[in-house]
Design a protein around this motif. Structure first.
Motif, PDB file in Angstrom:
ATOM      1  N   TYR A  60      28.181   5.330  37.497  1.00  0.00           N
ATOM      2  CA  TYR A  60      29.242   4.871  36.629  1.00  0.00           C
ATOM      3  C   TYR A  60      28.777   4.651  35.191  1.00  0.00           C
ATOM      4  O   TYR A  60      27.611   4.331  34.953  1.00  0.00           O
ATOM      5  CB  TYR A  60      29.805   3.550  37.141  1.00  0.00           C
ATOM      6  CG  TYR A  60      30.719   3.706  38.327  1.00  0.00           C
ATOM      7  CD1 TYR A  60      30.230   4.097  39.563  1.00  0.00           C
ATOM      8  CD2 TYR A  60      32.083   3.466  38.204  1.00  0.00           C
ATOM      9  CE1 TYR A  60      31.070   4.252  40.643  1.00  0.00           C
ATOM     10  CE2 TYR A  60      32.929   3.612  39.287  1.00  0.00           C
ATOM     11  CZ  TYR A  60      32.408   4.010  40.503  1.00  0.00           C
ATOM     12  OH  TYR A  60      33.249   4.164  41.565  1.00  0.00           O
ATOM     13  N   CYS A  61      29.735   4.786  34.283  1.00  0.00           N
ATOM     14  CA  CYS A  61      29.564   4.282  32.930  1.00  0.00           C
ATOM     15  C   CYS A  61      29.853   2.787  32.991  1.00  0.00           C
ATOM     16  O   CYS A  61      30.879   2.364  33.521  1.00  0.00           O
ATOM     17  CB  CYS A  61      30.540   4.971  31.972  1.00  0.00           C
ATOM     18  SG  CYS A  61      30.644   4.176  30.352  1.00  0.00           S
ATOM     19  N   ALA A  72      30.193  -0.874  30.807  1.00  0.00           N
ATOM     20  CA  ALA A  72      30.533  -1.301  29.454  1.00  0.00           C
ATOM     21  C   ALA A  72      30.701  -2.803  29.375  1.00  0.00           C
ATOM     22  O   ALA A  72      31.031  -3.462  30.371  1.00  0.00           O
ATOM     23  CB  ALA A  72      31.833  -0.621  29.018  1.00  0.00           C
ATOM     24  N   THR A  82      27.972   0.217  25.683  1.00  0.00           N
ATOM     25  CA  THR A  82      28.045   0.963  26.942  1.00  0.00           C
ATOM     26  C   THR A  82      26.658   1.480  27.315  1.00  0.00           C
ATOM     27  O   THR A  82      25.779   1.637  26.457  1.00  0.00           O
ATOM     28  CB  THR A  82      29.003   2.168  26.852  1.00  0.00           C
ATOM     29  OG1 THR A  82      28.543   3.058  25.824  1.00  0.00           O
ATOM     30  CG2 THR A  82      30.427   1.728  26.544  1.00  0.00           C
ATOM     31  N   ASP A 127      25.180   4.526  30.179  1.00  0.00           N
ATOM     32  CA  ASP A 127      25.611   5.484  31.188  1.00  0.00           C
ATOM     33  C   ASP A 127      24.560   5.637  32.285  1.00  0.00           C
ATOM     34  O   ASP A 127      23.534   4.944  32.290  1.00  0.00           O
ATOM     35  CB  ASP A 127      25.959   6.830  30.535  1.00  0.00           C
ATOM     36  CG  ASP A 127      24.742   7.587  30.000  1.00  0.00           C
ATOM     37  OD1 ASP A 127      24.948   8.591  29.308  1.00  0.00           O
ATOM     38  OD2 ASP A 127      23.593   7.167  30.274  1.00  0.00           O
ATOM     39  N   THR A 143      22.534   4.386  25.706  1.00  0.00           N
ATOM     40  CA  THR A 143      23.313   3.236  25.241  1.00  0.00           C
ATOM     41  C   THR A 143      24.027   3.555  23.932  1.00  0.00           C
ATOM     42  O   THR A 143      23.529   4.322  23.106  1.00  0.00           O
ATOM     43  CB  THR A 143      22.406   2.022  25.024  1.00  0.00           C
ATOM     44  OG1 THR A 143      21.390   2.351  24.064  1.00  0.00           O
ATOM     45  CG2 THR A 143      21.743   1.597  26.322  1.00  0.00           C
ATOM     46  N   ALA A 191      33.517  -0.849  34.558  1.00  0.00           N
ATOM     47  CA  ALA A 191      32.862   0.333  35.094  1.00  0.00           C
ATOM     48  C   ALA A 191      33.880   1.418  35.393  1.00  0.00           C
ATOM     49  O   ALA A 191      35.006   1.136  35.824  1.00  0.00           O
ATOM     50  CB  ALA A 191      32.104  -0.022  36.377  1.00  0.00           C
ATOM     51  N   ASP A 192      33.477   2.635  35.148  1.00  0.00           N
ATOM     52  CA  ASP A 192      34.327   3.773  35.489  1.00  0.00           C
ATOM     53  C   ASP A 192      33.480   5.033  35.551  1.00  0.00           C
ATOM     54  O   ASP A 192      32.512   5.170  34.804  1.00  0.00           O
ATOM     55  CB  ASP A 192      35.448   3.959  34.459  1.00  0.00           C
ATOM     56  CG  ASP A 192      36.527   4.883  34.982  1.00  0.00           C
ATOM     57  OD1 ASP A 192      37.452   4.387  35.658  1.00  0.00           O
ATOM     58  OD2 ASP A 192      36.432   6.098  34.721  1.00  0.00           O
ATOM     59  N   CYS A 218      31.925   7.559  27.897  1.00  0.00           N
ATOM     60  CA  CYS A 218      31.079   6.368  27.879  1.00  0.00           C
ATOM     61  C   CYS A 218      30.747   5.979  26.444  1.00  0.00           C
ATOM     62  O   CYS A 218      29.681   6.320  25.903  1.00  0.00           O
ATOM     63  CB  CYS A 218      29.815   6.594  28.703  1.00  0.00           C
ATOM     64  SG  CYS A 218      29.082   5.071  29.338  1.00  0.00           S
ATOM     65  N   SER A 219      31.660   5.232  25.841  1.00  0.00           N
ATOM     66  CA  SER A 219      31.529   4.837  24.444  1.00  0.00           C
ATOM     67  C   SER A 219      32.297   3.549  24.233  1.00  0.00           C
ATOM     68  O   SER A 219      33.318   3.321  24.886  1.00  0.00           O
ATOM     69  CB  SER A 219      32.109   5.932  23.543  1.00  0.00           C
ATOM     70  OG  SER A 219      32.355   5.441  22.241  1.00  0.00           O
ATOM     71  N   SER A 236      36.140   3.671  23.940  1.00  0.00           N
ATOM     72  CA  SER A 236      37.067   3.860  25.050  1.00  0.00           C
ATOM     73  C   SER A 236      37.770   2.553  25.371  1.00  0.00           C
ATOM     74  O   SER A 236      37.140   1.506  25.480  1.00  0.00           O
ATOM     75  CB  SER A 236      36.306   4.363  26.279  1.00  0.00           C
ATOM     76  OG  SER A 236      35.822   5.675  26.064  1.00  0.00           O
ATOM     77  N   PHE A 251      39.084   1.850  32.197  1.00  0.00           N
ATOM     78  CA  PHE A 251      38.036   1.531  33.159  1.00  0.00           C
ATOM     79  C   PHE A 251      38.684   1.063  34.461  1.00  0.00           C
ATOM     80  O   PHE A 251      39.535   0.171  34.451  1.00  0.00           O
ATOM     81  CB  PHE A 251      37.103   0.457  32.606  1.00  0.00           C
ATOM     82  CG  PHE A 251      36.167   0.968  31.558  1.00  0.00           C
ATOM     83  CD1 PHE A 251      36.601   1.176  30.254  1.00  0.00           C
ATOM     84  CD2 PHE A 251      34.845   1.243  31.868  1.00  0.00           C
ATOM     85  CE1 PHE A 251      35.733   1.657  29.282  1.00  0.00           C
ATOM     86  CE2 PHE A 251      33.964   1.710  30.911  1.00  0.00           C
ATOM     87  CZ  PHE A 251      34.416   1.920  29.613  1.00  0.00           C
TER      88      PHE A 251
END
Length: 123
Positions: free
Chosen positions: A30-31, A33, A48, A50, A55, A95-96, A101-102, A105, A110
């Motif tokens: 997951y990404c 954040a 974030t 990943d 990061t 998490a998603d 992954c920023s 977002s 998420f």
């Protein structure tokens, strides 16, 4: 499930370390954040990380905050240094799998989000 901890009250210039404990899914796919939500405002992405450990940070926290993770313990951390009063608010981890992954977002993208931990920075 995501559970945050580590919030508290500090004076400006102080430091806090937030933790996010993840369970119930394959963490390292997951990404992850961190979001900051000030009173009366929408959540804003802070940092974030990943699955490869890359990061990214919001401009407002670059050089002050550091995100890290422990894939063995399924933990993510946010080391916050040189805290400012404007850093006060709730901090959430999220998490998603599919999100970009920023910090840009939206938190609504998420799939998983914790209940948050409160940070108060006094001047």
């Amino acid at each position: 499930q995501l559970v945050e901890s580590g919030g508290g009250s500090v004076q400006a210039g102080g430091s806090l370390r937030l933790s996010c404990a993840a369970s119930g899914y394959k963490y390292n796919r997951y990404c992850m954040a961190w979001f900051h939500q000030a009173p009366g405002k929408e959540p804003e992405g802070v940092a974030t990380i990943d699955l490869d450990g890359l990061t990214t940070y919001a401009d407002s926290v670059k050089g002050r905050f550091t995100v890290s993770q422990d894939n063995v313990k399924n933990m993510m951390y946010l080391q916050m240094n040189s805290l400012k009063p404007e850093d006060s608010g709730m901090y959430y981890c999220a998490a998603d799998v599919f999100v970009v992954c920023s910090p840009g977002s939206s938190s609504s993208r998420f799939a998983y989000r914790g209940q948050g931990t409160q940070v108060t920075v006094s001047s």
